[in-house]
Design a protein around this motif. Sequence first.
Motif, mmCIF file in Angstrom:
data_model
loop_
_atom_site.group_PDB
_atom_site.id
_atom_site.type_symbol
_atom_site.label_atom_id
_atom_site.label_comp_id
_atom_site.label_asym_id
_atom_site.label_seq_id
_atom_site.Cartn_x
_atom_site.Cartn_y
_atom_site.Cartn_z
ATOM 1 N N PHE A 179 -36.699 -43.471 9.002
ATOM 2 C CA PHE A 179 -35.435 -42.824 8.653
ATOM 3 C C PHE A 179 -34.497 -43.778 7.912
ATOM 4 O O PHE A 179 -33.326 -43.500 7.736
ATOM 5 N N GLY A 180 -35.054 -44.931 7.520
ATOM 6 C CA GLY A 180 -34.274 -45.876 6.715
ATOM 7 C C GLY A 180 -33.419 -46.844 7.524
ATOM 8 O O GLY A 180 -32.546 -47.508 6.963
ATOM 9 N N PHE A 181 -33.664 -46.954 8.835
ATOM 10 C CA PHE A 181 -32.892 -47.893 9.645
ATOM 11 C C PHE A 181 -33.735 -49.126 9.993
ATOM 12 O O PHE A 181 -34.957 -49.101 9.842
ATOM 13 N N ARG A 182 -33.061 -50.164 10.470
ATOM 14 C CA ARG A 182 -33.710 -51.428 10.874
ATOM 15 C C ARG A 182 -34.528 -52.037 9.730
ATOM 16 O O ARG A 182 -35.623 -52.555 9.953
ATOM 17 N N ILE A 183 -33.989 -51.936 8.525
ATOM 18 C CA ILE A 183 -34.711 -52.516 7.382
ATOM 19 C C ILE A 183 -33.930 -53.715 6.864
ATOM 20 O O ILE A 183 -32.720 -53.612 6.599
ATOM 21 N N ASP A 184 -34.615 -54.844 6.755
ATOM 22 C CA ASP A 184 -33.970 -56.076 6.313
ATOM 23 C C ASP A 184 -33.324 -55.884 4.949
ATOM 24 O O ASP A 184 -33.895 -55.240 4.073
ATOM 25 N N GLY A 185 -32.163 -56.481 4.802
ATOM 26 C CA GLY A 185 -31.512 -56.475 3.493
ATOM 27 C C GLY A 185 -30.627 -55.259 3.253
ATOM 28 O O GLY A 185 -30.005 -55.152 2.203
ATOM 29 N N VAL A 186 -30.578 -54.322 4.209
ATOM 30 C CA VAL A 186 -29.742 -53.134 4.011
ATOM 31 C C VAL A 186 -28.440 -53.321 4.790
ATOM 32 O O VAL A 186 -28.465 -53.726 5.956
ATOM 33 N N ASP A 187 -27.319 -53.037 4.132
ATOM 34 C CA ASP A 187 -26.018 -53.182 4.785
ATOM 35 C C ASP A 187 -25.681 -51.885 5.521
ATOM 36 O O ASP A 187 -25.277 -50.896 4.903
ATOM 37 N N TYR A 188 -25.843 -51.913 6.833
ATOM 38 C CA TYR A 188 -25.641 -50.686 7.609
ATOM 39 C C TYR A 188 -24.172 -50.401 7.934
ATOM 40 O O TYR A 188 -23.862 -49.426 8.599
ATOM 41 N N GLU A 189 -23.284 -51.284 7.476
ATOM 42 C CA GLU A 189 -21.846 -51.036 7.683
ATOM 43 C C GLU A 189 -21.233 -50.419 6.429
ATOM 44 O O GLU A 189 -20.076 -50.022 6.423
ATOM 45 N N GLU A 190 -22.019 -50.351 5.360
ATOM 46 C CA GLU A 190 -21.490 -49.862 4.087
ATOM 47 C C GLU A 190 -21.110 -48.379 4.167
ATOM 48 O O GLU A 190 -21.853 -47.560 4.713
ATOM 49 N N ASP A 191 -19.970 -48.091 3.599
ATOM 50 C CA ASP A 191 -19.519 -46.705 3.513
ATOM 51 C C ASP A 191 -20.117 -46.138 2.228
ATOM 52 O O ASP A 191 -19.717 -46.526 1.133
ATOM 53 N N LEU A 192 -21.106 -45.266 2.345
ATOM 54 C CA LEU A 192 -21.787 -44.827 1.120
ATOM 55 C C LEU A 192 -21.814 -43.317 0.965
ATOM 56 O O LEU A 192 -21.577 -42.571 1.917
ATOM 57 N N ASP A 193 -22.117 -42.922 -0.259
ATOM 58 C CA ASP A 193 -22.210 -41.499 -0.559
ATOM 59 C C ASP A 193 -23.572 -41.002 -0.090
ATOM 60 O O ASP A 193 -24.606 -41.505 -0.547
ATOM 61 N N VAL A 194 -23.582 -40.031 0.816
ATOM 62 C CA VAL A 194 -24.876 -39.560 1.328
ATOM 63 C C VAL A 194 -25.472 -38.460 0.461
ATOM 64 O O VAL A 194 -26.603 -38.033 0.667
ATOM 65 N N VAL A 195 -24.687 -37.978 -0.521
ATOM 66 C CA VAL A 195 -25.233 -36.968 -1.446
ATOM 67 C C VAL A 195 -25.975 -37.723 -2.553
ATOM 68 O O VAL A 195 -25.367 -38.377 -3.386
ATOM 69 N N VAL A 196 -27.283 -37.666 -2.479
ATOM 70 C CA VAL A 196 -28.100 -38.389 -3.466
ATOM 71 C C VAL A 196 -28.971 -37.363 -4.187
ATOM 72 O O VAL A 196 -29.786 -36.692 -3.539
ATOM 73 N N PRO A 197 -28.783 -37.209 -5.489
ATOM 74 C CA PRO A 197 -29.613 -36.214 -6.186
ATOM 75 C C PRO A 197 -31.045 -36.705 -6.411
ATOM 76 O O PRO A 197 -31.283 -37.917 -6.537
ATOM 77 N N ILE A 198 -31.975 -35.772 -6.425
ATOM 78 C CA ILE A 198 -33.334 -36.088 -6.866
ATOM 79 C C ILE A 198 -33.342 -35.754 -8.361
ATOM 80 O O ILE A 198 -33.048 -34.604 -8.734
ATOM 81 N N PRO A 199 -33.634 -36.735 -9.217
ATOM 82 C CA PRO A 199 -33.471 -36.507 -10.662
ATOM 83 C C PRO A 199 -34.095 -35.201 -11.172
ATOM 84 O O PRO A 199 -33.486 -34.523 -11.998
ATOM 85 N N SER A 200 -35.281 -34.823 -10.677
ATOM 86 C CA SER A 200 -35.940 -33.648 -11.250
ATOM 87 C C SER A 200 -35.532 -32.335 -10.587
ATOM 88 O O SER A 200 -35.999 -31.273 -10.989
ATOM 89 N N ILE A 201 -34.680 -32.406 -9.559
ATOM 90 C CA ILE A 201 -34.319 -31.162 -8.866
ATOM 91 C C ILE A 201 -32.866 -30.798 -9.151
ATOM 92 O O ILE A 201 -31.956 -31.574 -8.890
ATOM 93 N N GLU A 202 -32.698 -29.586 -9.680
ATOM 94 C CA GLU A 202 -31.335 -29.114 -9.934
ATOM 95 C C GLU A 202 -30.841 -28.414 -8.700
ATOM 96 O O GLU A 202 -31.554 -27.623 -8.098
ATOM 97 N N GLU A 203 -29.605 -28.710 -8.301
ATOM 98 C CA GLU A 203 -29.075 -28.031 -7.104
ATOM 99 C C GLU A 203 -27.967 -27.073 -7.482
ATOM 100 O O GLU A 203 -27.249 -27.296 -8.431
#
Length: 396
Positions: free
Chosen positions: A372-396
């Motif tokens: 699920f993308g947790f406990r991975i080295d090098g990732v800043d888990y305190e970062e406030d990020l945009d959770v809406v991530v588009p898939i380039p080939s999929i139109e929503e």
Amino acid sequence: MVVKPRVREYMCLTAHPEGCKENVRKQIEYVTGKGMMKDGPKKVLVIGASTGYGLASRITAAFGCGADTLGIMFERPSNGRKTATAGWYNTAAFETFASQNGYYAKSLNGDAFSKEMKEKAIQVIKEDLGKVDMVIYSLAAPRRTMEDGTTYSSVLKTTGETFTNKSLDLRTNKLSEKTVETATEEEVEATVKVMGGEDWNDWIHALVEADAIEDHAVTIAYSYIGPELTYPIYYGGTIGQAKQHLYKTADVITEEMKAKDIKGFVSVNKALVTQSSAAIPIVPLYISIMYKVMKEMGNHEGCIEQIYRMFHERLLEDPTIVDAQGLIRVDDYELSEEVQDRIKESWETVNEDNLEELADIDGYWDDFYQMFGFRIDGVDYEEDLDVVVPIPSIEE
Ligand code: NAD
């Protein structure tokens, strides 16, 4: 949003976009580090492409063989308040990395069992790729709805007597006992409908009828057999019945498509923590003991190592290397006598006091969180990020 894991037994309700991206990047790095394979497929359809073995297959096809890929998946995008599913973020990352490296990659999100999804996929193949030369079938689904609206649900039960054995309580990390009930005949049939080969065969027929698959193409579905220890719940259980149907389907595809020389294969893979296997009773304890043994012996592999080896050392050999039953086997390390003897010994002696010593509970949970993308080295888990991530080939 600052994304934290919200775990409910064998599910995590959140996924971390940057962690999933890093997960995909690492798998790509593994494959590119091995170098390009010769004579690999060039246009690949992956059904069940967003997580686990299907994602590893897509990465291997693209980055290990230079293939264009069309991926089918059933994932949920973010609505801004909740995160997307891990498979959504994985696919967004995969497409981005693929296009940065000059590989065609498109994805379709929806029900692979439906006729509409088959038609959509065929349309994209015909418009963009012409024909595919490989089809990977890596669906793991809880249910299947038929054209007439009937829904079949798969169950994880025995087909013989009820089976009671040690298990790992995923809520407490303590040993417990689990009883697996006997399935009714209808439940066995329903599980075969969902996880057997019928839909795989439908896909191949649809592709052939639409002239969207090359002569000499190969198609591969995945299975698990495991040791006797888990036979009552897996090999001899409802899911095992479905897998028997899958094996027969591989032969049916090869036979029916003889004129076009399209071959059906089943690859039997190792047990690993994926969103599907975490839900099977007794298996998480088996997996954590197996992880401990195989890591100590230095032959532990994850999805990407398994699939790369399946392509490189089995499938792309001429002829494809199979066992006496015609199955591709990359569960050979797991089922080796040395590994199984040690697992059996641990299984018999494991108790509350030596659980941490004999089972790799931390390794189990690391894999689980990493899916699920947790406990991975090098990732800043305190970062406030945009959770809406588009898939380039999929139109929503
Ligand atoms: P997974 O849960 O990680 O992946 C399942 C994939 O199927 C995802 O891409 C998901 O989006 C997709 N999917 C599910 N329902 C769908 C639907 N209706 N329409 C479109 N897409 C749908 O599972 P996994 O563990 O990688 O399993 C894949 C295959 O590998 C299965 O056949 C499984 O039995 C086999 N396998 C798994 C293991 C293991 O230990 N995990 C071992 C050997 C073989």
